[in-house]
Motif scaffolding. Sequence first.
Motif, PDB file in Angstrom:
ATOM      1  N   ALA A  10      -6.924   6.107  33.195  1.00 23.87           N
ATOM      2  CA  ALA A  10      -6.892   5.524  31.839  1.00 23.87           C
ATOM      3  C   ALA A  10      -7.750   4.261  31.786  1.00 23.87           C
ATOM      4  O   ALA A  10      -8.477   4.028  30.815  1.00 23.87           O
ATOM      5  CB  ALA A  10      -5.451   5.219  31.444  1.00 23.87           C
ATOM      6  N   LEU A  11      -7.686   3.445  32.835  1.00 19.55           N
ATOM      7  CA  LEU A  11      -8.488   2.218  32.872  1.00 19.55           C
ATOM      8  C   LEU A  11      -9.978   2.556  32.849  1.00 19.55           C
ATOM      9  O   LEU A  11     -10.770   1.897  32.186  1.00 19.55           O
ATOM     10  CB  LEU A  11      -8.167   1.403  34.129  1.00 19.55           C
ATOM     11  N   VAL A  18     -11.326  -4.785  36.711  1.00 21.42           N
ATOM     12  CA  VAL A  18      -9.948  -4.720  37.210  1.00 21.42           C
ATOM     13  C   VAL A  18      -9.821  -5.497  38.514  1.00 21.42           C
ATOM     14  O   VAL A  18     -10.503  -5.187  39.498  1.00 21.42           O
ATOM     15  CB  VAL A  18      -9.512  -3.254  37.431  1.00 21.42           C
ATOM     16  N   PHE A  19      -8.955  -6.494  38.509  1.00 18.56           N
ATOM     17  CA  PHE A  19      -8.750  -7.324  39.699  1.00 18.56           C
ATOM     18  C   PHE A  19      -7.492  -6.840  40.404  1.00 18.56           C
ATOM     19  O   PHE A  19      -6.431  -6.743  39.800  1.00 18.56           O
ATOM     20  CB  PHE A  19      -8.730  -8.803  39.282  1.00 18.56           C
ATOM     21  N   GLY A  20      -7.664  -6.499  41.678  1.00 16.68           N
ATOM     22  CA  GLY A  20      -6.635  -5.763  42.397  1.00 16.68           C
ATOM     23  C   GLY A  20      -5.811  -6.640  43.317  1.00 16.68           C
ATOM     24  O   GLY A  20      -5.987  -7.852  43.389  1.00 16.68           O
ATOM     25  N   PRO A  43     -13.686   8.680  44.043  1.00 13.91           N
ATOM     26  CA  PRO A  43     -14.475   8.669  42.808  1.00 13.91           C
ATOM     27  C   PRO A  43     -13.975   7.675  41.742  1.00 13.91           C
ATOM     28  O   PRO A  43     -14.677   7.479  40.756  1.00 13.91           O
ATOM     29  CB  PRO A  43     -14.272  10.094  42.300  1.00 13.91           C
ATOM     30  N   LEU A  44     -12.802   7.060  41.914  1.00 18.83           N
ATOM     31  CA  LEU A  44     -12.268   6.216  40.836  1.00 18.83           C
ATOM     32  C   LEU A  44     -13.051   4.903  40.711  1.00 18.83           C
ATOM     33  O   LEU A  44     -13.483   4.530  39.635  1.00 18.83           O
ATOM     34  CB  LEU A  44     -10.775   5.956  41.051  1.00 18.83           C
ATOM     35  N   GLU A  45     -13.190   4.182  41.800  1.00 16.42           N
ATOM     36  CA  GLU A  45     -13.901   2.893  41.830  1.00 16.42           C
ATOM     37  C   GLU A  45     -13.481   1.973  40.694  1.00 16.42           C
ATOM     38  O   GLU A  45     -14.304   1.372  40.008  1.00 16.42           O
ATOM     39  CB  GLU A  45     -15.430   3.138  41.802  1.00 16.42           C
ATOM     40  N   MET A  46     -12.181   1.862  40.507  1.00 21.60           N
ATOM     41  CA  MET A  46     -11.673   1.045  39.406  1.00 21.60           C
ATOM     42  C   MET A  46     -10.863  -0.168  39.882  1.00 21.60           C
ATOM     43  O   MET A  46     -10.106  -0.756  39.106  1.00 21.60           O
ATOM     44  CB  MET A  46     -10.830   1.914  38.444  1.00 21.60           C
ATOM     45  N   VAL A  47     -10.972  -0.537  41.153  1.00 27.96           N
ATOM     46  CA  VAL A  47     -10.431  -1.817  41.616  1.00 27.96           C
ATOM     47  C   VAL A  47     -11.615  -2.661  42.050  1.00 27.96           C
ATOM     48  O   VAL A  47     -12.442  -2.213  42.849  1.00 27.96           O
ATOM     49  CB  VAL A  47      -9.428  -1.614  42.780  1.00 27.96           C
ATOM     50  N   THR A  72      -3.425   3.902  24.657  1.00 28.47           N
ATOM     51  CA  THR A  72      -3.198   3.131  23.424  1.00 28.47           C
ATOM     52  C   THR A  72      -2.737   1.714  23.757  1.00 28.47           C
ATOM     53  O   THR A  72      -3.232   0.738  23.186  1.00 28.47           O
ATOM     54  CB  THR A  72      -2.137   3.849  22.545  1.00 28.47           C
ATOM     55  N   ALA A  73      -1.796   1.623  24.706  1.00 26.38           N
ATOM     56  CA  ALA A  73      -1.283   0.299  25.083  1.00 26.38           C
ATOM     57  C   ALA A  73      -2.395  -0.577  25.656  1.00 26.38           C
ATOM     58  O   ALA A  73      -2.497  -1.767  25.326  1.00 26.38           O
ATOM     59  CB  ALA A  73      -0.150   0.454  26.099  1.00 26.38           C
ATOM     60  N   LEU A  74      -3.232   0.028  26.475  1.00 26.68           N
ATOM     61  CA  LEU A  74      -4.345  -0.740  27.057  1.00 26.68           C
ATOM     62  C   LEU A  74      -5.252  -1.274  25.952  1.00 26.68           C
ATOM     63  O   LEU A  74      -5.554  -2.466  25.897  1.00 26.68           O
ATOM     64  CB  LEU A  74      -5.162   0.143  28.013  1.00 26.68           C
TER      65      LEU A  74
END
Lengths: 594, 193
Positions: free
Chosen positions: A355-356, A363-365, A377-381, A494-496
Amino acid sequence: MKKLLSGDEAIAYGAWRAGVKFATAYPGTPSTEILEAFARLPGIYAEWAPNEKVAVEVGIGSSMAGARTLVAMKHVGVNVAADPLMTFTYTGVNGGFILISADDPEMHSSQNEQDNRIFARFAGMPLLEPADSQEAYDYVEYGLELSEKHDLPVMVRFTTRLAHSKTLVNVEEKALDKELRGFKRDIKKYVMMPIYAIPRHKDLLKRLADVQAEAETSPMQTVEMQDTDLGVITSGVPYQYVRELLPDASFLKLGLTHPLPEKMIRRFAGEVKRVLIIEELEPFLEEQIKALGIECTGKEFTGRLGELTPERLAVALEKAGLKPSFHPVKTPPLPALSRPPVLCPGCSHRATFTALKKTGAHVFGDIGCYTLAALPPLEMVHSCVCMGASIGNAVGVAKAGGSQKPVVAVIGDSTFLHSGITGLLEAVYNNANVTVIILDNTITAMTGGQHHPGTGKTLMGTDAPKVDLETICKSVGIKHLWRLNPMKLNELETALKDSYQIDGPAVIIAEYPCQLYPTRLKRIPMIVDPELCNGCGACLRVGCPAILTTEELSAEGLPKVTIDADLCTGCEVCAWVCKPDAIKFPVLEEVEHD
Amino acid sequence: MTKVTNVLIVGVGGQGVILASEILTEVATKFGMDAKKSEVHGMAQRGGAVSSHVRFGPKVFSPLIAVGDADILLAFEALEAVRWAHYTNKDSKILANDLRLIPTTAFLSKGTTYPDDPFAELEKSGYHADKIPADQIAKDLGNVRLANTILLGALSKHLDVPEEIWLKTIEARVPKKTIELNREAFQRGRGAL
């Protein structure tokens, strides 16, 4: 009785044998199993503390009360606990106190590879370094005696290699009977305000000098005089490697490495032609021995990085002009597709990061399983520094104005309770435009499923009050909060998006239990309709081990996918990203209607 | 046995590599030897490559096997045999389960792919692996979880330890109901080559 024990288990058994009644820790690889093993032994109290600083503070209390005490943590935990430790050496102990520092050279499961032997010296703690499980077992009792005799907390420091290796240990069947000494008011000893701290600092130096005198004759130091052309000074697991690689050399194996036994080292150095220091990470022994005016080498051959292995050490010894009993082979490893750790099938973190990714964000992890979302494949942190750092990092980026995208912090429930609350306080107090997602899977998952104040259970298995994350967030002043199931991806999205529009901090508590703990979750596996799959690969990019490609090509010439029914938990994240709606639940049976 | 024997057991997280190495270490100590077992867990448990070093003999110092010094490499999965082959030498034995577990990364990586035949890949580089059809045998016996015991059976053929010690150790580690089945699996593994 001989038992095969890991280093961690040996510490637990050794502590129990030595009459330790009180142990506390925060889980952290490679130290977690110490408390898990200790908690299973009879007649003791063991607990998880919310973080390492609290653990040491509680441990100091237990020692003040006169109980033999064990506090365990991984190396970076000692950073968190440094504040009380640095002063604890001034006050000293009542009941013996052992601090376990489980270091992680090579960063098998850590964010750095700091050498905590330096911490022992910094704080003024006697330091013990076991080299196998038997020594781990023995050193705890010795350390407690040292602690009580010299009025000092003692550090037992070892590494992942020892923590997770099993070797034979002679285990005593009975615990020593140590009576509880009881707390005695002693303001000059325990109240570290300047008027009392100044004399206690002076006293600390005297106590350390006493330990140093004892180190000269301590049974923890062993000398093996063989060929005197070469004398090796070493400690911990590296002894095992060098002892095997140089079977004829003379050895001074130090078990008590702070304060160093100067006379013993001088004597040993005087009896050999050449002195070589073998130690992992920092030149802790080498610099101090050089400062004694003793000519020696070590780090110029072994380096300061990573874990010493037999082959790495053999190369170093050859560089030093020696002939180790083993010549490393030159055969390079064959190319093999890497098999990195991945988020489990059905893990709710996959939903959150998917979702992010869709909404777009920086995104700070933090520290936990979700750090794996930094990998393809996500690379979202986009950052990982230390426990609790995510919220502060995000606030800093937002306040400095350096992000064109929404700024998000992600932090697990256990990590949030460990050290995230103060970060959230900062975000509220300084009104930062950040969205904080608490990934609440109601367990400390990364280290293997330990309880914490939010799970409703203690380490001893009793029920506990379950702290409510929403109440904490609201009480520090969070005005905008969503509490939702991240597996309902539309709600999360939606919340994001709504949270990104808010002026000031917002919190999303993403609640979904861990797939593995406390029980393994499994629902009906999904299937792929090969008629509908167009091979676009969107499902592969959520990084689930259950999704596989097939030989069959779509009209676009791309491989169609299939789902491994054994691995799939039916979480539906892949179905959410599938544009042609090819991923569905199987129609179980045709139901006949009357 | 006068020298130290080095057995490297490798596989994928969740396959039972750690348990198998625990059993081997226990077998060695029951046979009166000094033994050490070493592996790193933590992040590795999430589907990653897992390796466990077991060393036994009259006296063992190092808990790790040096590269090129493994007497036996026991691989629970074929690609893992390729990954760890360089731990062996020309006198070593490689025993590998005839099973392919393809990592998720295979579909995304642009460089290395999962080899069509990992065993042929090994031969090309001068290594020979004995193929153990452990998963197939386990399916024949009606329980895929028996693959572990079958592989230990195959390993036992190459170690000079009485069969009874193996069986007793395995029996103590498996559910009572499956003891007979595990005995059979062990024997099938022993005869697998």
